[in-house]
Design an enzyme around this catalytic site. Structure first.
Site, PDB file in Angstrom:
ATOM      1  CD  GLN A  97      34.191  39.216  29.012  1.00 19.51           C
ATOM      2  OE1 GLN A  97      34.469  40.387  28.886  1.00 19.51           O
ATOM      3  NE2 GLN A  97      35.047  38.353  29.559  1.00 19.51           N
ATOM      4  CD  GLN A 132      32.408  36.738  43.653  1.00 21.98           C
ATOM      5  OE1 GLN A 132      32.435  37.597  42.747  1.00 21.98           O
ATOM      6  NE2 GLN A 132      33.442  36.466  44.424  1.00 21.98           N
ATOM      7  CB  SER A 140      40.905  31.655  37.383  1.00 22.31           C
ATOM      8  OG  SER A 140      41.551  32.873  37.661  1.00 22.31           O
ATOM      9  CD  GLU A 180      43.492  36.056  41.683  1.00 16.96           C
ATOM     10  OE1 GLU A 180      43.774  36.695  40.645  1.00 16.96           O
ATOM     11  OE2 GLU A 180      43.796  36.446  42.810  1.00 16.96           O
ATOM     12  CE1 TYR A 196      36.715  33.488  40.591  1.00 21.42           C
ATOM     13  CE2 TYR A 196      39.074  33.737  40.247  1.00 21.42           C
ATOM     14  CZ  TYR A 196      37.823  33.477  39.760  1.00 21.42           C
ATOM     15  OH  TYR A 196      37.658  33.196  38.426  1.00 21.42           O
ATOM     16  CE  LYS A 218      36.686  30.062  38.722  1.00 17.67           C
ATOM     17  NZ  LYS A 218      35.658  29.401  37.899  1.00 17.67           N
TER      18      LYS A 218
HETATM   19  O1  G4F Z   1      39.836  43.485  36.616  1.00 14.61           O
HETATM   20  P1  G4F Z   1      40.149  42.834  37.908  1.00 14.61           P
HETATM   21  O2  G4F Z   1      39.123  42.949  38.974  1.00 14.61           O
HETATM   22  O3  G4F Z   1      40.516  41.318  37.565  1.00 14.61           O
HETATM   23  P2  G4F Z   1      41.227  40.152  38.409  1.00 14.61           P
HETATM   24  O4  G4F Z   1      41.194  40.399  39.860  1.00 14.61           O
HETATM   25  O5  G4F Z   1      42.589  39.933  37.822  1.00 14.61           O
HETATM   26  O6  G4F Z   1      40.283  38.922  38.086  1.00 14.61           O
HETATM   27  C1  G4F Z   1      39.795  38.613  36.791  1.00 14.61           C
HETATM   28  O7  G4F Z   1      40.705  37.800  36.096  1.00 14.61           O
HETATM   29  C2  G4F Z   1      40.933  36.513  36.710  1.00 14.61           C
HETATM   30  C3  G4F Z   1      41.960  35.774  35.883  1.00 14.61           C
HETATM   31  O8  G4F Z   1      41.441  35.361  34.688  1.00 14.61           O
HETATM   32  C4  G4F Z   1      39.619  35.769  36.809  1.00 14.61           C
HETATM   33  F1  G4F Z   1      39.812  34.577  37.381  1.00 14.61           F
HETATM   34  C5  G4F Z   1      38.638  36.567  37.617  1.00 14.61           C
HETATM   35  O9  G4F Z   1      37.375  35.914  37.646  1.00 14.61           O
HETATM   36  C6  G4F Z   1      38.458  37.917  36.946  1.00 14.61           C
HETATM   37  O10 G4F Z   1      37.880  37.717  35.673  1.00 14.61           O
HETATM   38  O11 G4F Z   1      41.515  43.427  38.527  1.00 14.61           O
HETATM   39  C7  G4F Z   1      42.719  43.447  37.786  1.00 14.61           C
HETATM   40  C8  G4F Z   1      43.766  44.213  38.579  1.00 14.61           C
HETATM   41  C9  G4F Z   1      43.889  43.761  40.030  1.00 14.61           C
HETATM   42  O12 G4F Z   1      45.268  43.699  40.357  1.00 14.61           O
HETATM   43  C10 G4F Z   1      43.239  44.862  40.839  1.00 14.61           C
HETATM   44  O13 G4F Z   1      43.737  45.029  42.148  1.00 14.61           O
HETATM   45  O14 G4F Z   1      43.370  45.588  38.654  1.00 14.61           O
HETATM   46  C11 G4F Z   1      43.587  46.053  39.968  1.00 14.61           C
HETATM   47  N1  G4F Z   1      42.743  47.223  40.213  1.00 14.61           N
HETATM   48  C12 G4F Z   1      43.211  48.478  40.467  1.00 14.61           C
HETATM   49  N2  G4F Z   1      42.178  49.309  40.663  1.00 14.61           N
HETATM   50  C13 G4F Z   1      41.397  47.248  40.232  1.00 14.61           C
HETATM   51  C14 G4F Z   1      41.045  48.567  40.525  1.00 14.61           C
HETATM   52  N3  G4F Z   1      40.481  46.278  40.017  1.00 14.61           N
HETATM   53  C15 G4F Z   1      39.156  46.618  40.087  1.00 14.61           C
HETATM   54  N4  G4F Z   1      38.216  45.674  39.845  1.00 14.61           N
HETATM   55  N5  G4F Z   1      38.767  47.912  40.389  1.00 14.61           N
HETATM   56  C16 G4F Z   1      39.670  48.929  40.619  1.00 14.61           C
HETATM   57  O15 G4F Z   1      39.311  50.062  40.881  1.00 14.61           O
END
Ligand code: G4F
Length: 329
Positions: free
Chosen positions: A13, A89, A131, A133, A155, A159
Site C-alpha cells: 500500500q 511482515q 510503527s 505498535e 511485531y 520494530k
Molecule cells: O487492522 P489491524 O490488523 O492493524 P494493527 O494490528 O493495529 O496493525 C497495523 O497498524 C500498525 C500501526 O501502524 C502497523 F504497525 C501494522 O503493520 C499494521 O499496519 O487491527 C486493528 C485492530 C486490532 O486491535 C485488532 O485486534 O482491529 C482489531 N480487530 C478486530 N477484529 C481485527 C479484527 N483485526 C484484524 N486484522 N481482523 C479482525 O477480524
C-alpha cells in the site's frame, strides 16, 4: 539528473502511493521486489501499463531482505539518493503465529540493510517505517517521539529493534537515517486482512448480495487511524530536512473497530446489527492500549498535517470496494 529513490516494499500500500508521489516530483523510482511464484503487483499495475513510466522512470529489481548479496547489488547499481525501507511482515496478529520469520525480516532485515548502507561509496538518505505498535501499552497518551517503547507483540518488538538500530547508526556512524513512527494508515489499497479493509469489503459485499455476515475479533479495540496518502507525504518530507531526526505521524484521534463498522455499513445503507458477529478466532493474545499520537514535531518542522479524516476515509474505502466489484458506488 533527476533524484533517484529506491523503495523496499514497493508493491505494498505505502510503496505504491509513495511511488506515485515521487514520480509526480520528477524522481526516478526503483523498487525492490521479491522473486516469488505468485507476484502481488496489482497496486502498481496502472504504472506498468503506462509505457512512458515503466522502465523509463520506474524500474523494478529482484532482491530479498534475507539475501543480502542481492540487495547490496541493487544498492550499488542504482546508487539512490533516497532509500525508503518499507518492507516487512506487517500483520501484528500474524506475528504471534510466525514470530521468528517476522523478527528475521523486520528486525534483522533492517540491520542488514543498515550495514550495507554504511559501506556504500555514495551516502544516501534512509527512511525506515517504524510503527505505533512499538509503544504497546504506553503509560502516557498521546505519545510522541520521546515516549518509551513497551511493545506487546513480536511485531512491535521487532520494530523496536529496527528503530533503535536506525538511531544507533545515525548517532554512531553518522548516517542520514530517519524513523517514521507511523500510526495505522489505511486506503482502498490496504491489504485485505487488516481490519478496516476487511470491514469495508464486507459491507460492500453484503450490500451487493455477495456475502451474508462479517466475523470480527475485538470490536472495542481502538486505534488512531489516518490515510496512507497523507503518511507517504510525511515520509518524503522527513528526508528533505538538513538534519535527520525521527518523526511521528498520526491523526491524534482514537476510533474503535466498532466505529469503522458503523461508518462503513451506514455508508451503504445497512444496519450492521443484522450482519456483524464476534469470533474468538480473530482475537489476539495481547492488544495494545491507548495508541494515539501527537504529531506536533512533524507539524512544526515539516509543515505536515493529515488532510483526510476518518469518516471520509472509511466511506471512500467502502465505495471503492463496490466500484471494484462493478456495483454502483
Ligand atoms: O487492522 P489491524 O490488523 O492493524 P494493527 O494490528 O493495529 O496493525 C497495523 O497498524 C500498525 C500501526 O501502524 C502497523 F504497525 C501494522 O503493520 C499494521 O499496519 O487491527 C486493528 C485492530 C486490532 O486491535 C485488532 O485486534 O482491529 C482489531 N480487530 C478486530 N477484529 C481485527 C479484527 N483485526 C484484524 N486484522 N481482523 C479482525 O477480524
Amino acid at each position: 539528473m533527476p533524484p533517484k529513490a529506491l523503495i523496499t516494499g514497493i508493491t505494498g500500500q505505502d510503496g505504491s502511493y509513495l511511488t506515485e508521489w515521487l514520480l509526480g516530483r520528477g524522481y526516478e523510482v526503483h523498487g525492490v521486489v521479491r522473486r516469488t511464484s505468485s507476484l502481488e503487483r496489482s497496486r502498481l499495475s496502472h504504472l506498468y501499463a503506462d509505457g512512458s513510466v515503466y522502465n523509463q522512470t520506474l524500474h523494478l529489481h529482484y532482491a530479498d531482505l534475507d539475501d543480502p548479496t542481492t540487495l547490496r547489488r541493487v544498492l550499488l547499481r542504482v546508487a539512490p539518493d533516497e532509500l525508503y525501507h518499507l518492507a516487512g511482515q506487517s500483520h501484528v496478529g500474524l506475528s504471534f503465529d510466525i514470530p521468528e520469520s517476522t523478527c528475521e525480516m523486520t528486525a534483522m532485515g533492517t540491520l542488514r540493510l543498515l550495514e550495507m548502507v554504511r559501506d556504500l561509496p555514495k551516502p544516501l538518505r534512509l527512511f525506515h517505517a517504524g510503527s505505533s505498535e512499538m509503544f504497546g501499552r504506553p503509560a502516557v497518551a498521546p505519545q510522541n517521539e520521546e515516549t518509551p517503547f513497551q511493545p506487546c507483540s513480536p511485531y512491535g518488538a521487532a520494530k523496536v529493534f529496527a528503530t533503535q538500530m536506525v538511531r544507533i547508526y545515525r548517532e554512531a556512524h553518522g548516517l542520514y537515517a530517519v524513523n517514521g513512527i507511523l500510526y495505522n494508515h489505511e486506503s482502498p489499497r490496504r491489504g485485505e486482512n487488516f481490519v478496516t479493509r476487511k470491514i469495508c469489503r464486507a459491507a460492500a459485499a453484503i450490500r451487493d448480495g455477495r456475502q451474508k455476515e462479517l466475523s470480527l475479533g475485538d470490536t472495542s479495540a481502538r486505534r488512531d487511524w489516518g490515510d496512507a496518502r497523507d503518511y507517504v507525504r510525511g515520509m518524503w518530507l522527513s528526508l528533505q530536512q538538513d538534519t535527520p531526526r525521527d518523526y511521528l505521524f498520526a491523526s491524534g484521534v482514537l476510533h474503535s473497530v466498532q466505529d469503522v463498522v458503523e461508518v462503513a455499513f451506514a455508508s451503504v445503507g445497512l444496519d450492521w446489527r443484522q450482519h456483524v458477529r464476534q469470533d474468538p478466532r480473530f482475537m489476539r493474545p495481547a492488544e495494545p492500549t491507548n495508541l494515539v499520537g501527537d504529531a506536533s514535531r512533524a507539524r512544526a518542522i515539516l509543515g505536515w498535517k493529515p488532510e483526510i479524516g476518518f469518516e471520509q476515509l472509511i466511506t471512500e474505502m467502502t465505495s471503492a470496494e463496490r466500484a471494484q466489484s462493478g456495483a454502483a458506488a
